[in-house]
Scaffold this motif. Structure first.
Motif, PDB file in Angstrom:
ATOM      1  N   ARG A 104       0.708  -0.999  -0.214  1.00 20.69           N
ATOM      2  CA  ARG A 104      -0.478  -0.465  -0.175  1.00 20.69           C
ATOM      3  C   ARG A 104       0.785   1.052   0.280  1.00 20.69           C
ATOM      4  O   ARG A 104       1.523   0.986   1.083  1.00 20.69           O
ATOM      5  CB  ARG A 104      -1.271   0.187   1.209  1.00 20.69           C
ATOM      6  N   GLU A 106       1.332   3.953   1.488  1.00 20.09           N
ATOM      7  CA  GLU A 106       0.579   5.263   2.221  1.00 20.09           C
ATOM      8  C   GLU A 106       2.104   5.996   3.225  1.00 20.09           C
ATOM      9  O   GLU A 106       3.151   5.843   2.188  1.00 20.09           O
ATOM     10  CB  GLU A 106       0.016   4.286   3.534  1.00 20.09           C
ATOM     11  N   ARG A 112       3.759   1.359  10.161  1.00 23.47           N
ATOM     12  CA  ARG A 112       3.096   1.239   8.620  1.00 23.47           C
ATOM     13  C   ARG A 112       4.228   1.359   7.262  1.00 23.47           C
ATOM     14  O   ARG A 112       4.703   2.153   7.555  1.00 23.47           O
ATOM     15  CB  ARG A 112       2.441   2.653   8.687  1.00 23.47           C
TER      16      ARG A 112
HETATM   17 MG    MG Z   1      -5.451   1.584   6.484  1.00 25.24          MG
END
Ligand code: MG
Ligand code: ATP
Length: 411
Positions: A104, A106, A112
């Protein structure tokens, strides 16, 4: 995107091993699907107006101008495979699990990443709330098995295609008067996907929605009964949970039960695992009308939570310290035989001094050292040193494999 190096990888291997072990106790079988899929699969399943599809996918055209996407999650690919291989024709209930990287785009921060890893499970073909409780029980069992206890199970119901539109209407009406207090993203979400406003991490958005209507007050009777039964089964199994009516999840395909495993240890990356029921998804993707429920855990977050109590690399059972060419050759062959007996055996490979070899054995934290020089070769007796209690004994070369195998089975 991270490299996972020796020292840390042992914790990963432990987390993966326990997933195989625990999920198989519940009759789940592993499925392995590609890391790329047609872009359309994710747009149709996750939803066009979700963060993932709007701004997080790694999408590219291949040489034949097909739009492909590195998978941002595992459920859609697993459902694609389930449909493609007509798995329901073999067995009306499929319980599947997977492990692997997801992608992803991000903003990277602690917990993350742009390539991260999930371990997930899907139970297809049963709409009974007992299956929801079973999947949750398996998730909790996994956390117990890996020794992560500072997590809480949050559950909610998002209703179904009948009742969710009612809730969406009520929430939209509520948000209408508070638009000025919402962040720019949420002002857009208000139009496209208002439930997502409840999931926004911006504090002012959270404040503005503290007394928003609860999805649980607007469930239809079918969804209401289902959610109550899930809770009764959880209580019967002694599984504690918190109802969190604000948990909306970031993917559109969820229906009825949704849940997260949350922790206070990882800042705003507080969800370690998340999932829910997706009763319309398989049909939406062109498959039979079968219900399903599943979850995915973020492995990086599990590793962070294991933190200091990470798993150590296994220590070598034996290090062979050899002096002189003839002893070196003998030690090399002995090491080979020991490895085939199932012992972790090491040597220096280069003709270093005994002192240097003992230093290396110490650095590797070997349990035993066998010292083999010209003299030992001639007498047929090597020295066996116990590195924990520093005890050193002669041991016959003829019986050394058996002697080490016996000792190391105990160590
Ligand atoms: Mg998320
Ligand atoms: P979050 O709210 O933290 O963004 P999410 O709702 O997007 O999570 P899911 O799509 O449900 O998460 O994925 C399940 C789990 O995968 C999450 O609970 C989390 O542990 C992990 N996860 C999701 N995105 C990332 C990421 N970019 N890096 C590391 N782990 C992630």
């Amino acid at each position: 995107m991270n490299d996972i190096l020796p020292g840390e990888v042992e914790t990963w291997q432990f987390l993966e091993r326990e997933a195989h072990r625990i999920f198989q106790l519940y009759g789940f079988a592993e499925i392995r699907v590609p890391v790329v899929e047609k872009t359309e699969l994710f747009c149709r399943s996750i939803g066009e107006t979700t963060d993932i599809v709007e701004k997080e996918m790694y999408t590219f055209e291949d040489r034949s101008s097909n739009s492909l996407t590195l998978r941002p999650e595992g459920t859609a690919p697993v459902m694609r495979a389930f449909i493609e291989h007509k798995m329901h024709a073999l067995d009306p209930i499929s319980k599947l699990y997977y492990l692997g990287p997801m992608f992803r785009y991000e903003r990277p921060q602690k917990g993350r990443y742009r390539q991260f890893h999930q371990i997930g499970a899907e139970a297809i073909g049963v709409d009974d709330p007992m299956m929801d409780a079973q999947v949750l029980a398996m998730l909790c069992h996994y956390f117990e098995a890996v020794g992560i206890d500072s997590v809480e199970l949050h559950v909610n119901s998002l209703g179904c295609r009948e009742c969710r539109p009612q809730y969406r209407k009520a929430l939209t009406a509520y948000l209408e008067n508070r638009l000025q207090s919402l962040c720019a993203d949420c002002q857009r979400r208000y139009q496209t996907n208002p439930l997502r406003v409840l999931d926004c991490k911006v504090p002012t958005c959270q404040e503005a929605t503290t007394d928003a209507p609860s999805v649980l007050d607007l469930l239809c009777s079918d969804c209401d009964v289902h959610f109550k039964q899930v809770q009764q089964y959880l209580q019967k199994l002694g599984i504690s949970y918190t109802i969190n009516a604000r948990m909306v999840r970031g993917l559109d395909y969820y229906t009825k039960t949704t849940f997260e495993m949350v922790t206070s240890q990882l800042g705003s990356q507080n969800a370690v695992a998340a999932g829910g029921r997706y009763d319309g998804l398989i049909q939406d993707l062109g498959g039979p009308a079968l219900p399903g429920i599943g979850f995915a855990m973020g492995v990086e977050r599990l590793v962070l939570m294991k933190g200091e109590q990470g798993v150590d690399a296994p220590r070598p059972d034996v290090f062979l310290a050899a002096l002189g060419d003839a002893a070196g050759d003998e030690a090399f062959a002995l090491m080979h035989r020991l490895q085939h007996l199932g012992l972790r055996a090491e040597m220096a490979f280069t003709g270093k001094s005994l002192k240097a070899q003992m230093r290396r054995a110490g650095k590797l934290n070997a349990r035993y050292v066998v010292i083999l020089g010209e003299e030992e070769l001639a007498s047929g007796e090597a020295q066996l040193r116990d590195m924990d209690n520093k005890d050193q004994q002669p041991v016959s070369l003829a019986g050394i494999e058996q002697a080490l195998a016996d000792k190391c089975r105990l160590c």
